[in-house]
Design an enzyme around this catalytic site. Structure first.
Site, mmCIF file in Angstrom:
data_model
loop_
_atom_site.group_PDB
_atom_site.id
_atom_site.type_symbol
_atom_site.label_atom_id
_atom_site.label_comp_id
_atom_site.label_asym_id
_atom_site.label_seq_id
_atom_site.Cartn_x
_atom_site.Cartn_y
_atom_site.Cartn_z
ATOM 1 N N HIS A 187 0.819 -1.166 -0.021
ATOM 2 C CA HIS A 187 -0.023 -0.100 -0.058
ATOM 3 C C HIS A 187 0.780 1.478 -0.073
ATOM 4 C CE1 HIS A 187 -3.565 2.141 0.818
ATOM 5 N NE2 HIS A 187 -2.832 3.204 1.567
ATOM 6 N N CYS A 188 0.858 2.091 -1.098
ATOM 7 C CA CYS A 188 1.702 3.256 -1.303
ATOM 8 C C CYS A 188 0.860 4.351 -0.623
ATOM 9 C CB CYS A 188 1.942 3.655 -2.641
ATOM 10 S SG CYS A 188 3.083 4.748 -3.012
ATOM 11 N N PRO A 189 1.489 4.938 0.640
ATOM 12 C CA PRO A 189 0.815 5.991 1.142
ATOM 13 C C PRO A 189 1.229 7.539 0.455
ATOM 14 C CG PRO A 189 3.051 5.629 2.115
ATOM 15 C CD PRO A 189 2.651 4.512 1.277
#
Length: 300
Positions: free
Chosen positions: A150-152
């Site tokens: 999951h890429c913030p």
């Protein structure tokens, strides 16, 4: 039921006081996400967009007016939009009422993929046996196929359906900042030779050029490391989640088909259609004891 990844709601595990032991029934409620969770990732994504546009503008204004930087920055933004907007591969939740290990008989199943035995774990939140290479994202609160991470910075899961656009986004952004850094260094050298001042003199006279040079240098290191790492993962057909957990340590990777075939499969294979109907009506869940008295926010 519509997945909650694209809505301002998040399913939160609620333990009933009478069911505290492992394996007993657990209840699941739907509650609004905290504003800080939404805003923090949104602010990071806006920061990525602003840094790309600002760098291209400063380059065209103070360094060199050229059409190529505009094209490259547009490609970066297009790929960013694609990564953010495309369904990463969300697995729909089961509508069945089974929610405990006792109801399904076992917490895992075993399947064989290319001669390698893999376990399918049961997700108590989505109430499904997750397919191989999938994972439940704690941020999006959804099971996702071929989950990478999951890429913030993007505010989205990187997985089966948007991984190639994520990799393209990294490469185009890296090319853009290498281009900016190269011409910025060239302009600094020209101005130092013309004015006869040192590096600190250039910093006082042309702060925008030095700022752009330093920022692009930092971006090159960050994007370069990410691009190299994900290029390596693409070559061996492995996700970042699998690599981080050493999932195939002691056993062969059943998805490794050779570098060329791995690249074709990851980057050029037809994308499967989305399994979620995002236009369907979202149906909230609450405790069975509260069935007659749903949460107060549902009436808002």
């Amino acid at each position: 039921m519509l997945s909650t990844s694209w809505l301002p709601w998040k399913q939160v595990l609620q333990r009933h006081p009478k069911h505290t032991k492992f394996g007993q029934e657990k209840m699941y409620n739907l509650y609004p996400l905290h504003c800080t969770e939404i805003l923090s990732e949104f602010e990071l994504e806006i920061g990525v967009v602003q840094s790309t546009i600002s760098s291209s503008y400063l380059f065209d204004t103070y360094i060199r007016r050229c059409f190529s930087s505009t094209v490259d920055s547009s490609a970066v933004l297009v790929n960013l939009i694609l990564v953010t907007a495309i369904d990463p591969g969300i697995i729909p939740r089961s509508t069945e009422q089974q929610s405990s290990v006792e109801d399904i008989g076992s917490s895992s199943k075993k399947v064989t993929v290319n001669g390698v035995e893999l376990k399918l774990k049961y997700c108590r939140i989505c109430r499904i046996f997750r397919p191989p290479r999938s994972c439940h994202c704690a941020v999006c609160d959804n099971c996702v196929e071929n989950f990478d991470h999951h890429c913030p910075w993007i505010g989205q899961c990187i997985a089966l359906r948007n991984y190639r656009f994520y990799l393209t986004f990294l490469i185009t952004a890296l090319v853009l900042f290498v281009y900016i850094f190269g011409f910025s260094c060239r302009r600094i050298g020209e101005r130092m030779s013309e004015s006869g001042v040192g590096l600190f003199g250039i910093l006082r006279s042309f702060p925008e050029t030095m700022t752009l040079t330093l920022f692009s240098f930092a971006a090159i290191w960050f994007l370069g490391c990410l691009a190299i790492f994900h290029s390596y993962l693409t070559a061996i057909n492995q996700t970042a989640y699998e690599n981080f957990r050493n999932q195939y340590e002691g056993s062969p990777n059943p998805y490794d088909k050779g570098i060329i075939r791995n690249i074709k499969e990851v980057l050029f294979a037809p994308l499967p259609p989305s399994r979620v109907d995002f236009r369907a009506e979202a149906m909230p869940r609450w405790n069975r004891e509260d069935h007659e008295n749903p949460p107060h926010w549902l009436s808002i």
